[in-house]
Design a protein around this motif. Structure first.
Motif, PDB file in Angstrom:
ATOM      1  N   LEU A 174      66.416 -88.201  22.952  1.00 40.70           N
ATOM      2  CA  LEU A 174      67.103 -89.362  22.388  1.00 40.70           C
ATOM      3  C   LEU A 174      66.705 -90.647  23.098  1.00 40.70           C
ATOM      4  O   LEU A 174      66.423 -91.667  22.455  1.00 40.70           O
ATOM      5  CB  LEU A 174      68.623 -89.171  22.445  1.00 40.70           C
ATOM      6  CG  LEU A 174      69.207 -88.173  21.456  1.00 40.70           C
ATOM      7  CD1 LEU A 174      70.658 -87.867  21.799  1.00 40.70           C
ATOM      8  CD2 LEU A 174      69.088 -88.689  20.031  1.00 40.70           C
ATOM      9  N   VAL A 175      66.666 -90.613  24.417  1.00 42.05           N
ATOM     10  CA  VAL A 175      66.294 -91.809  25.186  1.00 42.05           C
ATOM     11  C   VAL A 175      64.861 -92.226  24.834  1.00 42.05           C
ATOM     12  O   VAL A 175      64.591 -93.408  24.567  1.00 42.05           O
ATOM     13  CB  VAL A 175      66.448 -91.562  26.708  1.00 42.05           C
ATOM     14  CG1 VAL A 175      65.806 -92.675  27.515  1.00 42.05           C
ATOM     15  CG2 VAL A 175      67.915 -91.418  27.074  1.00 42.05           C
ATOM     16  N   THR A 196      67.745 -82.655  24.888  1.00 40.99           N
ATOM     17  CA  THR A 196      68.208 -83.525  23.802  1.00 40.99           C
ATOM     18  C   THR A 196      68.416 -84.946  24.299  1.00 40.99           C
ATOM     19  O   THR A 196      68.006 -85.913  23.639  1.00 40.99           O
ATOM     20  CB  THR A 196      69.515 -82.974  23.190  1.00 40.99           C
ATOM     21  OG1 THR A 196      69.287 -81.640  22.739  1.00 40.99           O
ATOM     22  CG2 THR A 196      69.990 -83.832  22.029  1.00 40.99           C
ATOM     23  N   GLU A 197      69.022 -85.090  25.452  1.00 38.73           N
ATOM     24  CA  GLU A 197      69.255 -86.418  26.008  1.00 38.73           C
ATOM     25  C   GLU A 197      67.923 -87.139  26.278  1.00 38.73           C
ATOM     26  O   GLU A 197      67.761 -88.313  25.939  1.00 38.73           O
ATOM     27  CB  GLU A 197      70.064 -86.325  27.298  1.00 38.73           C
ATOM     28  CG  GLU A 197      70.452 -87.674  27.861  1.00 38.73           C
ATOM     29  CD  GLU A 197      71.374 -87.568  29.069  1.00 38.73           C
ATOM     30  OE1 GLU A 197      71.568 -88.610  29.710  1.00 38.73           O
ATOM     31  OE2 GLU A 197      71.879 -86.470  29.361  1.00 38.73           O
ATOM     32  N   THR A 198      66.975 -86.427  26.855  1.00 39.05           N
ATOM     33  CA  THR A 198      65.659 -87.007  27.131  1.00 39.05           C
ATOM     34  C   THR A 198      64.972 -87.412  25.829  1.00 39.05           C
ATOM     35  O   THR A 198      64.370 -88.491  25.730  1.00 39.05           O
ATOM     36  CB  THR A 198      64.781 -86.006  27.909  1.00 39.05           C
ATOM     37  OG1 THR A 198      65.442 -85.683  29.136  1.00 39.05           O
ATOM     38  CG2 THR A 198      63.411 -86.571  28.201  1.00 39.05           C
ATOM     39  N   TRP A 203      68.614 -89.118  15.890  1.00 40.66           N
ATOM     40  CA  TRP A 203      69.524 -87.971  15.772  1.00 40.66           C
ATOM     41  C   TRP A 203      68.826 -86.837  15.030  1.00 40.66           C
ATOM     42  O   TRP A 203      68.817 -85.686  15.476  1.00 40.66           O
ATOM     43  CB  TRP A 203      70.806 -88.376  15.059  1.00 40.66           C
ATOM     44  CG  TRP A 203      71.801 -87.262  14.944  1.00 40.66           C
ATOM     45  CD1 TRP A 203      71.926 -86.363  13.933  1.00 40.66           C
ATOM     46  CD2 TRP A 203      72.796 -86.904  15.903  1.00 40.66           C
ATOM     47  NE1 TRP A 203      72.941 -85.485  14.186  1.00 40.66           N
ATOM     48  CE2 TRP A 203      73.495 -85.788  15.388  1.00 40.66           C
ATOM     49  CE3 TRP A 203      73.178 -87.431  17.134  1.00 40.66           C
ATOM     50  CZ2 TRP A 203      74.542 -85.187  16.067  1.00 40.66           C
ATOM     51  CZ3 TRP A 203      74.224 -86.828  17.811  1.00 40.66           C
ATOM     52  CH2 TRP A 203      74.894 -85.716  17.289  1.00 40.66           C
ATOM     53  N   LYS A 250      78.513 -81.260  24.263  1.00 44.37           N
ATOM     54  CA  LYS A 250      77.774 -81.896  25.341  1.00 44.37           C
ATOM     55  C   LYS A 250      76.286 -81.879  24.997  1.00 44.37           C
ATOM     56  O   LYS A 250      75.794 -80.937  24.374  1.00 44.37           O
ATOM     57  CB  LYS A 250      78.027 -81.097  26.622  1.00 44.37           C
ATOM     58  CG  LYS A 250      77.714 -81.802  27.885  1.00 44.37           C
ATOM     59  CD  LYS A 250      78.192 -80.932  29.046  1.00 44.37           C
ATOM     60  CE  LYS A 250      77.740 -81.553  30.344  1.00 44.37           C
ATOM     61  NZ  LYS A 250      78.107 -80.738  31.482  1.00 44.37           N
ATOM     62  N   LEU A 251      75.555 -82.955  25.397  1.00 47.60           N
ATOM     63  CA  LEU A 251      74.111 -82.980  25.173  1.00 47.60           C
ATOM     64  C   LEU A 251      73.408 -82.223  26.286  1.00 47.60           C
ATOM     65  O   LEU A 251      73.724 -82.401  27.463  1.00 47.60           O
ATOM     66  CB  LEU A 251      73.594 -84.421  25.182  1.00 47.60           C
ATOM     67  CG  LEU A 251      74.016 -85.336  24.044  1.00 47.60           C
ATOM     68  CD1 LEU A 251      73.450 -86.733  24.269  1.00 47.60           C
ATOM     69  CD2 LEU A 251      73.541 -84.782  22.714  1.00 47.60           C
ATOM     70  N   ASP A 252      72.443 -81.381  25.909  1.00 47.64           N
ATOM     71  CA  ASP A 252      71.647 -80.745  26.951  1.00 47.64           C
ATOM     72  C   ASP A 252      70.584 -81.740  27.421  1.00 47.64           C
ATOM     73  O   ASP A 252      70.362 -82.791  26.814  1.00 47.64           O
ATOM     74  CB  ASP A 252      71.033 -79.429  26.478  1.00 47.64           C
ATOM     75  CG  ASP A 252      70.077 -79.581  25.309  1.00 47.64           C
ATOM     76  OD1 ASP A 252      69.504 -80.680  25.130  1.00 47.64           O
ATOM     77  OD2 ASP A 252      69.886 -78.595  24.573  1.00 47.64           O
ATOM     78  N   ASN A 253      69.933 -81.432  28.524  1.00 44.10           N
ATOM     79  CA  ASN A 253      68.976 -82.344  29.141  1.00 44.10           C
ATOM     80  C   ASN A 253      67.812 -82.663  28.205  1.00 44.10           C
ATOM     81  O   ASN A 253      67.384 -83.813  28.107  1.00 44.10           O
ATOM     82  CB  ASN A 253      68.468 -81.748  30.466  1.00 44.10           C
ATOM     83  CG  ASN A 253      67.717 -82.759  31.285  1.00 44.10           C
ATOM     84  OD1 ASN A 253      68.065 -83.938  31.293  1.00 44.10           O
ATOM     85  ND2 ASN A 253      66.689 -82.311  31.988  1.00 44.10           N
ATOM     86  N   CYS A 263      66.009 -85.334  17.256  1.00 41.88           N
ATOM     87  CA  CYS A 263      66.302 -84.746  18.572  1.00 41.88           C
ATOM     88  C   CYS A 263      67.451 -83.739  18.617  1.00 41.88           C
ATOM     89  O   CYS A 263      67.481 -82.889  19.500  1.00 41.88           O
ATOM     90  CB  CYS A 263      66.611 -85.858  19.577  1.00 41.88           C
ATOM     91  SG  CYS A 263      65.234 -86.986  19.858  1.00 41.88           S
ATOM     92  N   VAL A 264      68.406 -83.848  17.731  1.00 38.38           N
ATOM     93  CA  VAL A 264      69.601 -83.008  17.830  1.00 38.38           C
ATOM     94  C   VAL A 264      69.480 -81.839  16.866  1.00 38.38           C
ATOM     95  O   VAL A 264      69.502 -82.011  15.648  1.00 38.38           O
ATOM     96  CB  VAL A 264      70.879 -83.832  17.548  1.00 38.38           C
ATOM     97  CG1 VAL A 264      72.115 -82.957  17.635  1.00 38.38           C
ATOM     98  CG2 VAL A 264      70.984 -84.995  18.522  1.00 38.38           C
TER      99      VAL A 264
END
Length: 89
Positions: free
Chosen positions: A62-63, A58-60, A43, A53-56, A46-47
């Motif tokens: 985090l993964v 941030t999601e990438t 977190w 909503k998570l942007d692309n 990345c955040v």
């Protein structure tokens, strides 16, 4: 805790079951602690600013972060296991 000489068979079975249940709960607690740790680490990494909503990106991030964290944890665990096994021989 394996000193059950004075227990009857029923008591021994209950004690063994209790030990098994305690071991399971300890594993659950360790898993939850790991999840908490990588949630905090990833977190923070990345955040930038929380939103609805998570942007692309941030999601990438985090993964990837979680996958690296898990891979690293497994590598360290396997290495310690190897060290213990070598020390036991």
């Amino acid at each position: 805790m394996d000193n059950f000489e004075n227990f009857n068979a029923s008591d021994k079975a209950e004690a063994a079951e209790l030990q098994r249940m305690i071991a399971i709960e300890q594993q659950k607690a360790q898993f939850q602690a790991q999840v908490h740790t990588f949630t905090d680490v990833c977190w923070d990494k990345c955040v930038d600013s929380p939103g609805s909503k998570l942007d692309n990106r941030t999601e990438t991030c985090l993964v990837s972060c979680v996958e690296r964290f898990i891979d690293t944890t497994l590598t360290i665990t396997n290495r310690f296991t190897q060290m213990v096994q070598k020390g036991a021989h």
